[in-house]
Motif scaffolding. Sequence first.
Motif, mmCIF file in Angstrom:
data_model
loop_
_atom_site.group_PDB
_atom_site.id
_atom_site.type_symbol
_atom_site.label_atom_id
_atom_site.label_comp_id
_atom_site.label_asym_id
_atom_site.label_seq_id
_atom_site.Cartn_x
_atom_site.Cartn_y
_atom_site.Cartn_z
ATOM 1 N N PHE A 91 -7.200 0.457 -0.166
ATOM 2 C CA PHE A 91 -7.880 -0.819 0.037
ATOM 3 C C PHE A 91 -8.633 -1.250 -1.217
ATOM 4 O O PHE A 91 -8.596 -2.412 -1.619
ATOM 5 N N ARG A 92 -9.313 -0.278 -1.848
ATOM 6 C CA ARG A 92 -10.087 -0.589 -3.053
ATOM 7 C C ARG A 92 -9.182 -1.153 -4.145
ATOM 8 O O ARG A 92 -9.575 -2.031 -4.913
ATOM 9 N N THR A 122 -7.103 -4.774 -2.765
ATOM 10 C CA THR A 122 -7.886 -5.994 -2.586
ATOM 11 C C THR A 122 -8.035 -6.764 -3.889
ATOM 12 O O THR A 122 -8.382 -7.944 -3.875
ATOM 13 N N GLN A 149 -6.616 5.507 2.937
ATOM 14 C CA GLN A 149 -6.669 4.088 3.287
ATOM 15 C C GLN A 149 -7.761 3.375 2.501
ATOM 16 O O GLN A 149 -7.576 2.245 2.038
ATOM 17 N N GLU A 170 0.830 -1.211 0.000
ATOM 18 C CA GLU A 170 0.000 0.000 0.000
ATOM 19 C C GLU A 170 0.859 1.254 0.000
ATOM 20 O O GLU A 170 0.535 2.243 -0.652
#
Length: 211
Positions: free
Chosen positions: A154-155, A158, A150, A1
């Motif tokens: 995350f989008r 994942t 964040q 990330e």
Amino acid sequence: ESRLMGALDWAYEKALGGIPGVASAEELAASYMKSGNCKISQANSLIRWQNAKAGTSGFLTGLGGIITMPVTVPANVASVMYVQLRMIAAIAHIGEHDIRDDRIKTMAYACLTGNAAKDILKDVGIVVGRKLTENAIRNISGKTITKINQAVGFRMLTKFGEKGAINLGKAIPLIGGIVGATFDSVTTNVVGNIARDTFILTNSAGTTPAR
């Protein structure tokens, strides 16, 4: 990330500062603001140009010869990040927002997620398609910026799978339909329309898509 956010920060900085032979976001916006049309029409014209011109493999190939990524992200993906963020930042500039403000930058990152941006921003009290007031922008705290970033990370992450960054080109919504080094016009329109509806005043009935 952290590598992903580093790539986004790098691409946004290049979009604002410009690179040799390519206009900065502000210069790109200025070329459409000269038309005298309403801001929504200016943004729609810009989005249509993005589909017609920046979606060509030659354009991205040209960028690849100029851009050197400081993080581990494929060159064609880095180029797309740069082009898409330049489009979003230009639209924000047309909407008279300070694109050097960290809060506007973070909202630009959210726009990269396409329709998911509506949920990401709604969670922090910003409704896409309604007037983005100065008061709403001021209320975006450092904590909120972190929360949005964040959610954006995350989008994207994942969808990476076990192979990590090598699948980045298939993972990010804004380039999900890319074949080779070309843009998918549908996803480009979605990102552009979300940026327009986020940064430029719209009415309750919505706006006409840039098609």
